[in-house]
Structure formats: C-alpha cells, structure tokens
Design a protein around this motif. Structure first.
Motif, mmCIF file in Angstrom:
data_model
loop_
_atom_site.group_PDB
_atom_site.id
_atom_site.type_symbol
_atom_site.label_atom_id
_atom_site.label_comp_id
_atom_site.label_asym_id
_atom_site.label_seq_id
_atom_site.Cartn_x
_atom_site.Cartn_y
_atom_site.Cartn_z
ATOM 1 N N UNK A 63 0.842 -1.205 0.000
ATOM 2 C CA UNK A 63 0.000 0.000 0.000
ATOM 3 C C UNK A 63 0.872 1.248 0.000
ATOM 4 N N UNK A 64 0.593 2.162 -0.953
ATOM 5 C CA UNK A 64 1.281 3.444 -1.014
ATOM 6 C C UNK A 64 0.258 4.564 -1.075
ATOM 7 N N UNK A 65 0.618 5.693 -0.466
ATOM 8 C CA UNK A 65 -0.216 6.888 -0.564
ATOM 9 C C UNK A 65 0.286 7.841 -1.641
ATOM 10 N N UNK A 66 1.601 7.801 -1.904
ATOM 11 C CA UNK A 66 2.161 8.710 -2.892
ATOM 12 C C UNK A 66 3.325 8.102 -3.644
ATOM 13 N N UNK A 67 3.404 8.396 -4.928
ATOM 14 C CA UNK A 67 4.536 7.999 -5.776
ATOM 15 C C UNK A 67 5.054 9.254 -6.452
ATOM 16 N N UNK A 68 6.355 9.503 -6.312
ATOM 17 C CA UNK A 68 6.962 10.690 -6.899
ATOM 18 C C UNK A 68 8.151 10.253 -7.749
ATOM 19 N N UNK A 69 8.030 10.414 -9.058
ATOM 20 C CA UNK A 69 9.059 9.976 -10.006
ATOM 21 C C UNK A 69 9.968 11.156 -10.339
ATOM 22 N N UNK A 70 11.139 11.174 -9.712
ATOM 23 C CA UNK A 70 12.086 12.264 -9.900
ATOM 24 C C UNK A 70 13.272 11.853 -10.769
ATOM 25 N N UNK A 71 13.644 10.591 -10.739
ATOM 26 C CA UNK A 71 14.868 10.116 -11.400
ATOM 27 C C UNK A 71 14.943 10.595 -12.846
ATOM 28 N N UNK A 72 16.103 11.154 -13.206
ATOM 29 C CA UNK A 72 16.282 11.629 -14.567
ATOM 30 C C UNK A 72 17.737 11.906 -14.872
ATOM 31 N N UNK A 73 18.042 11.973 -16.169
ATOM 32 C CA UNK A 73 19.400 12.226 -16.648
ATOM 33 C C UNK A 73 19.364 13.353 -17.674
ATOM 34 N N UNK A 74 20.508 14.031 -17.831
ATOM 35 C CA UNK A 74 20.609 15.070 -18.867
ATOM 36 C C UNK A 74 21.568 14.660 -19.974
ATOM 37 N N UNK A 75 22.219 13.522 -19.849
ATOM 38 C CA UNK A 75 23.243 13.105 -20.811
ATOM 39 C C UNK A 75 22.639 12.913 -22.198
ATOM 40 N N UNK A 76 23.342 13.341 -23.266
ATOM 41 C CA UNK A 76 22.848 13.140 -24.634
ATOM 42 C C UNK A 76 23.102 11.708 -25.095
ATOM 43 N N UNK A 77 22.457 10.766 -24.404
ATOM 44 C CA UNK A 77 22.674 9.343 -24.655
ATOM 45 C C UNK A 77 21.341 8.608 -24.626
ATOM 46 N N UNK A 78 21.282 7.427 -25.262
ATOM 47 C CA UNK A 78 20.034 6.654 -25.246
ATOM 48 C C UNK A 78 19.526 6.308 -23.852
ATOM 49 N N UNK A 79 20.431 6.170 -22.860
ATOM 50 C CA UNK A 79 19.974 5.831 -21.510
ATOM 51 C C UNK A 79 19.053 6.906 -20.953
ATOM 52 N N UNK A 80 19.195 8.136 -21.425
ATOM 53 C CA UNK A 80 18.317 9.216 -20.973
ATOM 54 C C UNK A 80 16.879 8.967 -21.409
ATOM 55 N N UNK A 81 16.700 8.392 -22.581
ATOM 56 C CA UNK A 81 15.364 7.995 -23.041
ATOM 57 C C UNK A 81 14.787 6.933 -22.116
ATOM 58 N N UNK A 82 15.621 5.974 -21.752
ATOM 59 C CA UNK A 82 15.159 4.849 -20.923
ATOM 60 C C UNK A 82 14.749 5.310 -19.520
ATOM 61 N N UNK A 83 15.510 6.251 -18.950
ATOM 62 C CA UNK A 83 15.228 6.694 -17.588
ATOM 63 C C UNK A 83 14.151 7.782 -17.556
ATOM 64 N N UNK A 84 14.335 8.844 -18.354
ATOM 65 C CA UNK A 84 13.481 10.021 -18.242
ATOM 66 C C UNK A 84 12.044 9.774 -18.655
ATOM 67 N N UNK A 85 11.847 8.931 -19.661
ATOM 68 C CA UNK A 85 10.469 8.675 -20.087
ATOM 69 C C UNK A 85 9.995 7.282 -19.679
ATOM 70 N N UNK A 86 10.665 6.259 -20.182
ATOM 71 C CA UNK A 86 10.161 4.911 -19.925
ATOM 72 C C UNK A 86 10.338 4.494 -18.472
ATOM 73 N N UNK A 87 11.411 4.930 -17.827
ATOM 74 C CA UNK A 87 11.586 4.634 -16.415
ATOM 75 C C UNK A 87 10.564 5.351 -15.555
ATOM 76 N N UNK A 88 10.317 6.631 -15.875
ATOM 77 C CA UNK A 88 9.319 7.399 -15.126
ATOM 78 C C UNK A 88 7.920 6.841 -15.346
ATOM 79 N N UNK A 89 7.594 6.529 -16.582
ATOM 80 C CA UNK A 89 6.281 5.971 -16.910
ATOM 81 C C UNK A 89 6.081 4.624 -16.218
ATOM 82 N N UNK A 90 7.106 3.785 -16.228
ATOM 83 C CA UNK A 90 7.012 2.482 -15.567
ATOM 84 C C UNK A 90 6.835 2.651 -14.062
#
Length: 261
Positions: A63-90
């Motif tokens: 049971x959770x009351x709140x979820x806050x997705x902050x994790x993100x990267x600024x690097x001009x690399x494909x991993x930024x796609x994985x973390x900033x959008x798909x990681x946050x969405x997941x």
C-alpha cells in the motif's frame, strides 16, 4: 496523518530533498536510486523496473499513498530515453495498483522547463507510441546533437513527452477514475551539483539568465523548493489538482510564452 511514499532519484538533487522534506513531516518514505538509498534499482532496465515493484510492494506492505518519479538524466545518450520517459512511466504505472489501496492516493513526476524548447519530432512520436526500442534507436542517431539553446534534444524531448503523458492520461480510469491525482512539475534552474560550476561564474549565470530568466529570486532555486511543491501535490490536501504541469522556474515560463493562459 502520516503517509507512505516512494520517491525515485532519491540519492541526490530534487529527489533527495523530497525524501528529506517528507520524512521531516513524519511520513514513511522509500527512496529509489542506483545507490545510497532504500531501494536499489536501475530504472533504465526491465529488470530494474521489476525490482522496484517487488521491493516497493514488500517494504510498503502492498500500500502506497504517494509515488513521486524524480529520477532523470541530462546526458545526450540513449539511456536518458530509458530513464526520463520509460523509467518514469514504468514507475507511475507499475506502482499504481499499490496507490489504489490508499484513501487519498497521489502521484507526481518531474518534467522540466526544458520541455518548452524545440523537440525532435521523430523521437517524440516514438515515445508517445510507447516504442522503447525505436526511441532508443532514434536517440542513438541524434547522439550529441544540440539545439540552438545548447540543450540536448534527447533531454528536451523526453521531458516534453513525460509532461504530455500527464496531460493525456491524468483523466483516465487508471488515474482520476481511481481517485488518483497525477501531476507534473517543471523546474527551471535548480541548485544541484550538475549546475554548480555554471553558477559559480558571472558568464555562466548570465547564460542561464538568458535561457531561463528568473526574475523571482533567480537565477536558481534550491532543491527544497520543488521538493515542497511535490510534497503538497502528493498530499492528502490536494484533492482537486490533477493533469497539471506546474512550472517552478522563478517566472521563466511566463516570460518565454506570455501569450498562454
């Protein structure tokens, strides 16, 4: 009333400040990052995202009351796609079932003022189509390309996409229909190690003022400011704000596009 939260990106910056803010209020918070916190999970991978769900479920008792997705990267690399959008969405979607057990469930994600800049249309379309392999390939093609502002189009596009996700889906049965408020914040320049060197010089501060003018207490805000906003958005008090992208930027957005209301 004390609440139970999961906060990603908890080892530094806005994520760390948010964890500290919530704990100071007496809440139970499980931080998520690749190091130095409660849940160790790499949100750029399927295994890491699955591990997040397993550990969050176990530690929270389901049971959770709140979820806050902050994790993100600024690097001009494909991993930024994985973390900033798909990681946050997941993070949001996979922990949503735990939120449904709360009497006042809330979720929030960190976008960026950078979402206002030019984006790569091909990458954006792939993100919104939920095509992770295709989006990663598009990021590989973009490489270290920069926009006129000097910003990576990978970063700008991922932050634009996660903001659009909130606008598109906050009304859905999964979110509003389940009583879950879903919002995003869009910070301007925040005082983190990432920008410390730039803020340390007069030239750097001038460049930031040009790209992100902040007439209210600029050129940068401490991470405690967005932390407090995230805490309120995911509090029991917030019973009617949802689907919003709230700029916390010292006034930059109002200067850059004053015609919008």
């Amino acid at each position: 009333m004390t609440r139970t939260y999961v906060v990603t990106g908890a080892a530094s910056g806005i994520g760390k400040a948010t964890v500290e803010h919530l704990r100071a209020q007496g809440h139970t918070v499980f931080g998520v990052d690749i190091r130095d916190t409660d849940i160790i999970a790499d949100l750029s991978t399927d295994d890491g995202r699955a591990s997040l769900v397993e550990q969050a479920n176990r530690l929270s008792g389901g049971r959770l009351d709140g979820v806050i997705a902050v994790a993100g990267l600024v690097a001009p690399k494909p991993i930024t796609v994985r973390v900033n959008y798909f990681g946050a969405k997941a993070t949001l979607e996979s922990l949503q079932p735990l939120l449904t057990k709360s009497d006042a469930p809330r979720a929030a994600v960190v976008a960026s003022m950078g979402a206002l800049t030019e984006v790569d249309d091909d990458l954006l379309a792939l993100l919104l189509a939920d095509d992770e392999p295709g989006a990663v390939e598009a990021a590989e093609r973009l490489g270290t390309t920069t926009l006129a502002t000097g910003m990576s189009p990978i970063y700008a596009t991922t932050k634009n996409a996660i903001a659009r996700y909130v606008r598109i889906h906050a009304k859905d049965d999964q979110w509003s229909g389940a009583g879950i408020a879903l919002n995003a914040i869009a910070p301007g320049v925040i005082e983190t190690p990432m920008v410390a060197a730039t803020l340390a010089t007069e030239e750097g501060r001038a460049a930031m003022a040009e790209g992100a003018p902040a007439p209210l207490n600029g050129p940068a805000a401490p991470p405690t400011a967005p932390a407090a906003l995230l805490a309120w958005l995911t509090s029991e008090e917030n019973s009617f704000v949802t689907g919003q992208i709230i700029f916390i930027d010292g006034g930059a957005e109002s200067i850059l596009r004053p015609e919008l209301v």
